[in-house]
Motif scaffolding. Structure first.
Motif, PDB file in Angstrom:
ATOM      1  N   GLY A 109      26.492  30.414  45.313  1.00 49.41           N
ATOM      2  CA  GLY A 109      25.152  30.838  45.706  1.00 49.41           C
ATOM      3  C   GLY A 109      24.971  30.761  47.207  1.00 49.41           C
ATOM      4  O   GLY A 109      24.418  31.681  47.829  1.00 49.41           O
ATOM      5  N   ARG A 110      25.497  29.692  47.787  1.00 54.50           N
ATOM      6  CA  ARG A 110      25.365  29.524  49.245  1.00 54.50           C
ATOM      7  C   ARG A 110      26.114  30.628  49.994  1.00 54.50           C
ATOM      8  O   ARG A 110      25.583  31.223  50.927  1.00 54.50           O
ATOM      9  N   ASP A 111      27.350  30.903  49.554  1.00 56.59           N
ATOM     10  CA  ASP A 111      28.129  31.933  50.253  1.00 56.59           C
ATOM     11  C   ASP A 111      27.524  33.327  50.067  1.00 56.59           C
ATOM     12  O   ASP A 111      27.601  34.170  50.959  1.00 56.59           O
ATOM     13  N   ASN A 112      26.955  33.571  48.892  1.00 56.74           N
ATOM     14  CA  ASN A 112      26.263  34.846  48.714  1.00 56.74           C
ATOM     15  C   ASN A 112      25.157  35.010  49.752  1.00 56.74           C
ATOM     16  O   ASN A 112      24.996  36.082  50.356  1.00 56.74           O
ATOM     17  N   LEU A 113      24.406  33.935  49.940  1.00 54.74           N
ATOM     18  CA  LEU A 113      23.323  34.022  50.937  1.00 54.74           C
ATOM     19  C   LEU A 113      23.877  34.107  52.353  1.00 54.74           C
ATOM     20  O   LEU A 113      23.291  34.758  53.225  1.00 54.74           O
ATOM     21  N   ARG A 114      25.020  33.454  52.580  1.00 53.35           N
ATOM     22  CA  ARG A 114      25.637  33.550  53.920  1.00 53.35           C
ATOM     23  C   ARG A 114      26.055  34.991  54.208  1.00 53.35           C
ATOM     24  O   ARG A 114      25.902  35.480  55.335  1.00 53.35           O
ATOM     25  N   VAL A 115      26.578  35.652  53.191  1.00 57.74           N
ATOM     26  CA  VAL A 115      26.947  37.061  53.372  1.00 57.74           C
ATOM     27  C   VAL A 115      25.716  37.887  53.745  1.00 57.74           C
ATOM     28  O   VAL A 115      25.728  38.663  54.714  1.00 57.74           O
ATOM     29  N   LEU A 116      24.644  37.691  52.979  1.00 58.51           N
ATOM     30  CA  LEU A 116      23.431  38.464  53.252  1.00 58.51           C
ATOM     31  C   LEU A 116      22.822  38.086  54.597  1.00 58.51           C
ATOM     32  O   LEU A 116      22.266  38.942  55.299  1.00 58.51           O
ATOM     33  N   ALA A 117      22.934  36.807  54.952  1.00 57.45           N
ATOM     34  CA  ALA A 117      22.410  36.366  56.255  1.00 57.45           C
ATOM     35  C   ALA A 117      23.147  37.078  57.384  1.00 57.45           C
ATOM     36  O   ALA A 117      22.539  37.450  58.397  1.00 57.45           O
ATOM     37  N   ARG A 118      24.446  37.267  57.191  1.00 57.11           N
ATOM     38  CA  ARG A 118      25.210  37.980  58.229  1.00 57.11           C
ATOM     39  C   ARG A 118      24.773  39.433  58.327  1.00 57.11           C
ATOM     40  O   ARG A 118      24.610  39.958  59.417  1.00 57.11           O
ATOM     41  N   TYR A 119      24.598  40.058  57.173  1.00 55.24           N
ATOM     42  CA  TYR A 119      24.111  41.443  57.204  1.00 55.24           C
ATOM     43  C   TYR A 119      22.744  41.506  57.889  1.00 55.24           C
ATOM     44  O   TYR A 119      22.457  42.433  58.644  1.00 55.24           O
ATOM     45  N   ALA A 120      21.905  40.529  57.582  1.00 56.71           N
ATOM     46  CA  ALA A 120      20.531  40.552  58.105  1.00 56.71           C
ATOM     47  C   ALA A 120      20.448  40.040  59.537  1.00 56.71           C
ATOM     48  O   ALA A 120      19.401  40.166  60.180  1.00 56.71           O
ATOM     49  N   GLY A 121      21.538  39.449  60.020  1.00 58.79           N
ATOM     50  CA  GLY A 121      21.535  38.948  61.387  1.00 58.79           C
ATOM     51  C   GLY A 121      20.705  37.692  61.563  1.00 58.79           C
ATOM     52  O   GLY A 121      20.123  37.476  62.627  1.00 58.79           O
ATOM     53  N   VAL A 122      20.654  36.857  60.524  1.00 52.40           N
ATOM     54  CA  VAL A 122      19.924  35.588  60.652  1.00 52.40           C
ATOM     55  C   VAL A 122      20.935  34.446  60.604  1.00 52.40           C
ATOM     56  O   VAL A 122      22.012  34.579  60.013  1.00 52.40           O
ATOM     57  N   PRO A 123      20.618  33.327  61.236  1.00 55.91           N
ATOM     58  CA  PRO A 123      21.592  32.234  61.310  1.00 55.91           C
ATOM     59  C   PRO A 123      21.829  31.576  59.946  1.00 55.91           C
ATOM     60  O   PRO A 123      20.957  31.597  59.074  1.00 55.91           O
ATOM     61  N   ASP A 124      23.021  30.986  59.808  1.00 54.85           N
ATOM     62  CA  ASP A 124      23.363  30.333  58.541  1.00 54.85           C
ATOM     63  C   ASP A 124      22.407  29.194  58.198  1.00 54.85           C
ATOM     64  O   ASP A 124      22.236  28.859  57.021  1.00 54.85           O
ATOM     65  N   SER A 125      21.786  28.605  59.212  1.00 55.53           N
ATOM     66  CA  SER A 125      20.876  27.484  58.951  1.00 55.53           C
ATOM     67  C   SER A 125      19.712  27.918  58.058  1.00 55.53           C
ATOM     68  O   SER A 125      19.152  27.124  57.299  1.00 55.53           O
ATOM     69  N   ARG A 126      19.367  29.174  58.131  1.00 54.39           N
ATOM     70  CA  ARG A 126      18.270  29.697  57.316  1.00 54.39           C
ATOM     71  C   ARG A 126      18.635  29.672  55.821  1.00 54.39           C
ATOM     72  O   ARG A 126      17.755  29.575  54.962  1.00 54.39           O
TER      73      ARG A 126
END
Lengths: 318, 276
Positions: A109-126
């Protein structure tokens, strides 16, 4: 998130004047000839939770997909946050969960969100923040394939919050959630609206819509057949009066409220009356020598209204 | 687009199928490129056979490494491309990705760039493994280790990257076209292993079919690696799919053109089609 108050609706405490989603004559006809969405007009304002109601196949999800640029409209116009659907400038301010959550089953679940965070250009801390909001922090390391339906839904909602959006498009967000999860979700949606975000929510849970939505659009057969506040949709509440003798009660009530506002149904009267005047009516009945045994408000539930509306319409889409 | 590249690389790096396909390729390279030829070589100290030992030594590193790219390596990366594109539809993750900030073409561009990086890594690791294997065999036989010129190495790496890239994008296009993995992989393998072979077999008899075969992906990929010295099908125990049907230059140009066509076609589909 801070927003300016433009216009406050009584009892709601939210601004409701700045349009975030504006669709005019939105139509989608598939190559098969199926008319999925037929000239839909839709406006969702900032700070508003807008409920999108309709039976299966009514066109809710197709409309949402068009708003997000996933599907191209056959005709009509749409702007979302002032941008055409699918434009990066608009998408960067939208959080969307359309139909079932679509994620990578081999990733946690965390890595899925990390992937989307990268697409969205938001930091991993989010990622950790939204995992916490969705109540998934403890299971964030599990692969998505091992999640229950409810956990998948929570991850989907978490993904919509990654970019701190101004508009949330949520398609059946409480699907698969247990009662506590549904209550959590309702509170979250209400809070998001109160924070000044616009929320477009489709749901089959009419109680949920009643609780969290400021306005409701009912779609059936691809067309919006009603749009108003929940209270307006349900209509003015009637006052049920049980009294004896009923004929005297009817005369007294009609004298006070007017003939058209009083109807005799069975062994009771149904009166259209401002709630502030109920005490006045009671006194008038007593003065008329009537024994009043029951005075109660009778509102139609949203479910009754929804079923009445949608069963009159014949959906033409699958 | 950099954000999309980073996202795609994270997905690929953590995807078991990528490592499985990479592992299978390296195992095939070692087994069929070095171990079996070595044990069957009449020159080796291990056993009799037909393959000259000299072909397994470091001096023949480029030809021996790229020989398998035309068919076997190409088929494996074609599967990779089909998996990368097709599974996005199957899992419904494409709609999730496309509702994030990047536009469709930026997402697609990120996928291409990430696949390019993965394929380059595969080629480099292949050369490293081949170098290690050939050096080990040379040492075992007590023969001098003589490496090919750097220019040949660079040419071989570039050619390998080009051939694998073309096959991978063929799979990517099929995965996009069919919105899934199973049909895309099936079609791709049938094309690479069956259809092209049938066309090539009939090309000698029909002049127009000979013209057709000269623009086929496998024929041109095979010609590119043949031009780099890889033993072809006509050399007895040469590598299947390797044949100098067109010149190396023409093969490289055609493979490049096919790569561009596959990428452009997939990009158009991603950009224009509804995501259901």
């Amino acid at each position: 998130m801070t927003t300016s108050i433009i216009e406050t609706q009584p009892g709601q405490g939210r601004q409701a004047a700045v349009p975030v989603v504006v669709a005019r004559g939105l139509t989608k006809r598939y190559r098969s000839g199926v008319l999925a969405v037929d000239a839909v007009d839709l406006q969702v304002n900032r700070g508003e939770v807008y409920g999108f109601l309709g039976p299966n196949g009514a066109g809710k999800t197709t409309t949402m997909r068009m708003l997000l640029g996933l599907i191209r409209p056959t005709s009509g116009s749409v702007t979302v946050l002032g941008q055409p659907p699918g434009a990066p400038a608009g998408l960067s301010r939208i959080g969307a969960l359309v139909e079932s959550p679509g994620f990578y089953p081999y990733l946690s679940g965390r890595d899925n969100l990390r992937v989307l965070a990268r697409y969205a250009g938001v930091p991993d801390s989010r990622v950790e923040e939204v995992l916490g909001v969705a109540g998934l922090s403890d299971r964030a390391g599990d692969t998505f394939a091992r999640y229950s339906l409810g956990m998948k839904q929570r991850l989907g909602v978490a993904s919509t919050l990654l970019n701190d959006p101004d508009l949330l498009v949520l398609d059946e967000p409480t699907n698969g959630l247990d009662p506590a999860g549904m209550a959590d979700m309702r509170r979250l949606i209400a809070r998001l609206g109160a924070e000044g975000r616009a929320v477009l929510l489709s749901s089959h849970q009419l109680g949920e819509v009643e609780q969290v939505c400021d306005r409701v659009g009912v779609i059936s057969g691809g067309r919006v057949i009603a749009e108003s506040t929940v209270a307006e949709l349900r209509g003015q509440a009637e006052l049920v009066v049980v009294a004896t003798p009923l004929a005297d009660a009817a005369r007294a009530a009609a004298a006070l409220l007017g003939e058209s506002a009083v109807q005799r149904r069975g062994d009771a009267l149904r009166c259209q009356i401002d709630p502030a005047r109920v005490g006045e009516l009671n006194r008038a009945l007593v003065r008329a020598g009537v024994d009043v045994t029951e005075l109660r408000r009778d509102e139609r539930s949203l479910e009754e209204v929804f079923l009445a509306m949608t069963t009159q319409e014949v959906p033409d889409v699958g | 687009m950099l954000a999309s590249v980073r996202a795609e690389l994270l997905k690929l790096r953590k995807r078991p199928a990528v490592w499985v396909l990479g592992g299978v390729w390296l195992a095939m390279l070692l087994t069929f490129g070095y171990l079996l030829p070595y044990f069957s070589s009449p020159d080796s100290t291990v056993g009799p056979g037909a393959s000259p030992l000299a072909e397994l030594l470091p001096g023949n590193l480029v030809a021996n490494t790229v020989g398998g790219y035309a068919l076997f390596g190409g088929a494996l990366v074609m599967i990779l491309g089909a998996l990368v594109a097709g599974s996005e539809y199957g899992w419904g993750s494409l709609k999730t990705v496309l509702t994030q900030r990047p536009g469709r073409l930026a997402v697609f561009g990120g996928t291409l760039a990430a696949l390019g990086a993965i394929l380059l890594a595969v080629v480099l690791v292949s050369f490293a493994v081949s170098a290690g294997a050939s050096a080990t065999l040379a040492a075992a036989e007590g023969l001098p280790i003589q490496w090919p010129p750097v220019a040949d190495l660079v040419q071989g790496i570039a050619a390998g990257w080009l051939v694998l890239g073309m096959w991978c994008l063929f799979g990517l296009l099929l995965g996009t076209l069919t919105r899934g993995t199973a049909l895309a992989i099936g079609l791709g393998l049938v094309w690479a292993l069956v259809v092209e072979n049938l066309i090539r077999a009939s090309a000698n008899a029909l002049e127009w079919l000979d013209a057709v075969q000269r623009v086929l992906p496998g024929v041109n990929a095979g010609s590119v690696v043949a031009a780099l010295g890889a033993r072809g099908e006509g050399d007895g125990d040469g590598t299947p799919g390797v044949a100098a049907i067109v010149s190396g230059t023409q093969g490289a140009l055609t493979v490049t053109a096919l790569l561009v066509v596959f990428a452009a076609a997939a990009a158009v589909l991603v950009q224009r089609r509804d995501v259901l």
